[in-house]
Design a protein around this motif. Structure first.
Motif, mmCIF file in Angstrom:
data_model
loop_
_atom_site.group_PDB
_atom_site.id
_atom_site.type_symbol
_atom_site.label_atom_id
_atom_site.label_comp_id
_atom_site.label_asym_id
_atom_site.label_seq_id
_atom_site.Cartn_x
_atom_site.Cartn_y
_atom_site.Cartn_z
ATOM 1 N N LEU A 1 -13.995 14.991 -6.704
ATOM 2 C CA LEU A 1 -12.983 14.364 -6.277
ATOM 3 C C LEU A 1 -11.667 15.500 -6.581
ATOM 4 C CD1 LEU A 1 -10.880 11.996 -5.723
ATOM 5 C CD2 LEU A 1 -10.858 11.387 -7.843
ATOM 6 N N VAL A 2 -10.833 15.851 -5.370
ATOM 7 C CA VAL A 2 -9.868 16.826 -5.636
ATOM 8 C C VAL A 2 -8.474 16.095 -5.445
ATOM 9 C CG1 VAL A 2 -8.746 19.173 -4.638
ATOM 10 C CG2 VAL A 2 -11.485 18.635 -4.695
ATOM 11 N N GLU A 3 -7.655 15.959 -6.516
ATOM 12 C CA GLU A 3 -6.607 15.014 -6.650
ATOM 13 C C GLU A 3 -6.047 15.331 -7.695
ATOM 14 O OE1 GLU A 3 -3.824 12.973 -6.055
ATOM 15 O OE2 GLU A 3 -5.360 12.046 -4.995
ATOM 16 N N ASP A 4 -4.458 15.929 -7.378
ATOM 17 C CA ASP A 4 -3.876 16.241 -8.426
ATOM 18 C C ASP A 4 -2.926 15.244 -9.227
ATOM 19 O OD1 ASP A 4 -1.924 15.718 -6.086
ATOM 20 O OD2 ASP A 4 -0.263 16.738 -7.046
ATOM 21 N N ASN A 5 -3.069 14.009 -8.630
ATOM 22 C CA ASN A 5 -2.242 12.801 -9.540
ATOM 23 C C ASN A 5 -3.237 12.158 -10.483
ATOM 24 O OD1 ASN A 5 -1.889 10.055 -10.339
ATOM 25 N ND2 ASN A 5 -0.210 10.005 -8.478
ATOM 26 N N ALA A 6 -3.213 12.761 -11.756
ATOM 27 C CA ALA A 6 -4.178 12.283 -12.900
ATOM 28 C C ALA A 6 -4.696 10.932 -13.082
ATOM 29 C CB ALA A 6 -3.832 13.082 -14.242
ATOM 30 N N GLU A 7 -3.407 10.133 -12.989
ATOM 31 C CA GLU A 7 -3.878 8.647 -13.140
ATOM 32 C C GLU A 7 -4.620 8.065 -11.870
ATOM 33 O OE1 GLU A 7 -1.233 4.435 -13.620
ATOM 34 O OE2 GLU A 7 -0.182 6.355 -13.514
ATOM 35 N N CYS B 1 -13.865 15.991 -11.296
ATOM 36 C CA CYS B 1 -12.611 16.032 -10.765
ATOM 37 C C CYS B 1 -12.045 17.293 -10.776
ATOM 38 C CB CYS B 1 -11.760 15.286 -11.490
ATOM 39 S SG CYS B 1 -11.994 13.437 -11.384
ATOM 40 N N ALA B 2 -11.110 17.844 -9.833
ATOM 41 C CA ALA B 2 -10.300 19.206 -9.805
ATOM 42 C C ALA B 2 -8.895 18.738 -9.326
ATOM 43 C CB ALA B 2 -10.907 20.042 -8.664
ATOM 44 N N GLY B 3 -7.875 19.315 -10.148
ATOM 45 C CA GLY B 3 -6.549 19.028 -9.969
ATOM 46 C C GLY B 3 -5.624 19.893 -9.007
ATOM 47 N N ASP B 4 -6.332 20.856 -8.473
ATOM 48 C CA ASP B 4 -5.821 21.930 -7.561
ATOM 49 C C ASP B 4 -6.946 22.713 -6.584
ATOM 50 O OD1 ASP B 4 -6.726 24.268 -9.149
ATOM 51 O OD2 ASP B 4 -5.015 24.170 -10.451
ATOM 52 N N ALA B 5 -6.529 23.416 -5.927
ATOM 53 C CA ALA B 5 -7.479 24.126 -4.878
ATOM 54 C C ALA B 5 -8.359 25.034 -5.703
ATOM 55 C CB ALA B 5 -6.775 24.944 -3.777
ATOM 56 N N GLU B 6 -7.622 25.840 -6.686
ATOM 57 C CA GLU B 6 -8.363 26.758 -7.413
ATOM 58 C C GLU B 6 -9.563 26.217 -8.420
ATOM 59 O OE1 GLU B 6 -7.829 30.076 -10.837
ATOM 60 O OE2 GLU B 6 -5.972 29.400 -9.874
ATOM 61 N N VAL C 1 -17.196 15.578 -0.938
ATOM 62 C CA VAL C 1 -15.963 15.956 -1.413
ATOM 63 C C VAL C 1 -14.770 15.024 -0.931
ATOM 64 C CG1 VAL C 1 -13.980 17.759 -1.629
ATOM 65 C CG2 VAL C 1 -16.481 18.608 -1.490
ATOM 66 N N LEU C 2 -14.212 14.357 -1.979
ATOM 67 C CA LEU C 2 -13.053 13.871 -1.806
ATOM 68 C C LEU C 2 -11.856 14.589 -1.882
ATOM 69 C CD1 LEU C 2 -14.283 10.759 -3.528
ATOM 70 C CD2 LEU C 2 -13.811 10.424 -1.391
ATOM 71 N N LEU C 3 -11.168 14.887 -0.713
ATOM 72 C CA LEU C 3 -9.983 15.867 -0.674
ATOM 73 C C LEU C 3 -8.653 15.452 -0.515
ATOM 74 C CD1 LEU C 3 -9.388 18.830 -1.051
ATOM 75 C CD2 LEU C 3 -10.159 19.031 1.251
ATOM 76 N N ASP C 4 -7.666 15.542 -1.211
ATOM 77 C CA ASP C 4 -6.471 15.105 -1.347
ATOM 78 C C ASP C 4 -5.702 16.310 -0.528
ATOM 79 O OD1 ASP C 4 -3.735 13.980 -1.233
ATOM 80 O OD2 ASP C 4 -3.478 14.720 -3.352
ATOM 81 N N LEU C 5 -4.938 16.235 0.400
ATOM 82 C CA LEU C 5 -4.317 17.127 1.168
ATOM 83 C C LEU C 5 -3.113 18.059 0.218
ATOM 84 C CD1 LEU C 5 -4.271 16.254 4.869
ATOM 85 C CD2 LEU C 5 -5.821 17.449 3.649
ATOM 86 N N LYS C 6 -2.281 17.134 -0.307
ATOM 87 C CA LYS C 6 -1.137 17.534 -1.211
ATOM 88 C C LYS C 6 -1.368 17.947 -2.593
ATOM 89 C CE LYS C 6 3.800 16.440 -1.985
ATOM 90 N NZ LYS C 6 4.660 15.376 -1.825
ATOM 91 N N LEU C 7 -1.565 19.132 -2.580
ATOM 92 C CA LEU C 7 -2.166 19.885 -3.896
ATOM 93 C C LEU C 7 -1.249 20.759 -4.318
ATOM 94 C CD1 LEU C 7 -5.914 20.465 -3.390
ATOM 95 C CD2 LEU C 7 -4.867 18.434 -4.491
ATOM 96 N N VAL D 1 -11.090 13.200 3.773
ATOM 97 C CA VAL D 1 -9.708 13.466 3.141
ATOM 98 C C VAL D 1 -9.030 12.394 3.123
ATOM 99 C CG1 VAL D 1 -7.558 14.342 4.186
ATOM 100 C CG2 VAL D 1 -9.690 15.925 4.916
ATOM 101 N N LEU D 2 -8.206 12.520 1.824
ATOM 102 C CA LEU D 2 -7.140 11.433 1.387
ATOM 103 C C LEU D 2 -5.901 11.938 1.327
ATOM 104 C CD1 LEU D 2 -9.283 10.590 -2.272
ATOM 105 C CD2 LEU D 2 -9.428 9.569 0.218
ATOM 106 N N THR D 3 -5.028 11.234 1.826
ATOM 107 C CA THR D 3 -3.665 11.700 2.088
ATOM 108 C C THR D 3 -2.591 10.560 2.401
ATOM 109 O OG1 THR D 3 -2.159 13.015 3.549
ATOM 110 C CG2 THR D 3 -3.877 12.003 4.583
ATOM 111 N N ALA D 4 -1.467 10.760 2.079
ATOM 112 C CA ALA D 4 -0.425 9.517 2.196
ATOM 113 C C ALA D 4 0.466 9.746 3.577
ATOM 114 C CB ALA D 4 0.668 9.833 0.927
ATOM 115 N N SER D 5 -0.101 10.747 4.269
ATOM 116 C CA SER D 5 0.203 10.809 5.843
ATOM 117 C C SER D 5 -0.587 10.130 6.819
ATOM 118 C CB SER D 5 0.563 12.399 5.992
ATOM 119 O OG SER D 5 0.922 12.322 7.298
#
Length: 225
Positions: free
Chosen positions: A5-11, A29-34, A48-54, A77-81
């Motif tokens: 899960l790649v998501e920068d929103n920790a909650e 879990c990963a909080g950023d691309a790196e 992979v569950l991937l948030d776009l906005k990182l 891909v998981l995104t708000a857009s």
């Protein structure tokens, strides 16, 4: 099955990880691309569950890199857009599916399982070895139709062995597939789970064979010799 899960929103990441774990998925879990790229180099994932906005490089950077290096792994891909152009761009970059936040967890889990089935070249929803059966959609093992009660980690070990039955699964791969990144786990832990599985599978017509120095192989008992 193991997910990244790649998501920068920790909650949100904590909430979604718990929800997926309740459905017997192992989640890193990963909080950023790196961090995401480091995890992908260090372990094998089923999806992979991937948030776009990182922060820093965005999810599209991860997606491009992933498609260059590990073509087969599904990406959801998981995104708000909900913009059509964004959806088309992600699919063109190689995403397998696209979910707009907020979403229902049940739908997300169903999409995850569908993508994993598809990536495993499964139009089927069931895996079989002798009288051991695995319902991929329900995430349940049974022997001769009788439900097999397993702990989450026993479940993951057996799942990995069944996915490659007839082939050797190295201990190192089982360790990376069963334990979260950063967890302290050695070969003895895997041996413990294999021992427990052998007891629970005593009535099954399959055997988990140890290949010293290599790993384990799940075989039909008729062929285990």
């Amino acid at each position: 099955m193991k997910l990244l899960l790649v998501e920068d929103n920790a909650e949100l990441a904590r909430w979604l990880s718990r929800a997926l774990q309740e459905d017997l998925f192992e989640v890193d879990c990963a909080g950023d691309a790196e961090q995401a790229l480091w995890h992908l180099q260090a372990a094998r994932y089923d999806l992979v569950l991937l948030d776009l906005k990182l922060p820093g490089p965005d999810g599209r950077t991860v997606l491009r890199r992933l498609r260059r290096e590990r073509e087969g792994i599904p990406v959801l891909v998981l995104t708000a857009s909900d913009a059509l152009d964004m959806k088309v761009e992600c699919l063109d970059l190689g995403a397998d599916d696209y979910v707009v936040k907020p979403f229902e967890v049940r739908e997300l889990v169903a999409r995850v399982r569908a993508l994993i089935r598809r990536s495993a070249n499964n139009s089927q929803s069931r895996l079989q070895c002798a009288n051991l059966s695995y319902d991929i959609q329900e995430c349940r093992f049974s022997v001769d139709g009788q439900l097999l009660e397993l702990t989450p980690r026993e479940h993951r070990v057996l799942e990995m062995l069944l996915m490659q039955h007839g082939q050797v699964v190295p201990k190192a791969r089982l360790i990376s597939g069963v334990f979260p990144m950063g967890a302290e786990a050695g070969e003895n832990a895997i041996e413990t789970y294999v021992h427990r599985l052998r007891r629970k599978l005593a009535a099954a017509s399959i055997r988990i064979v140890t290949l010293r120095g290599f790993g384990y192989i799940l075989k039909d008992a008729a062929d285990a010799s």
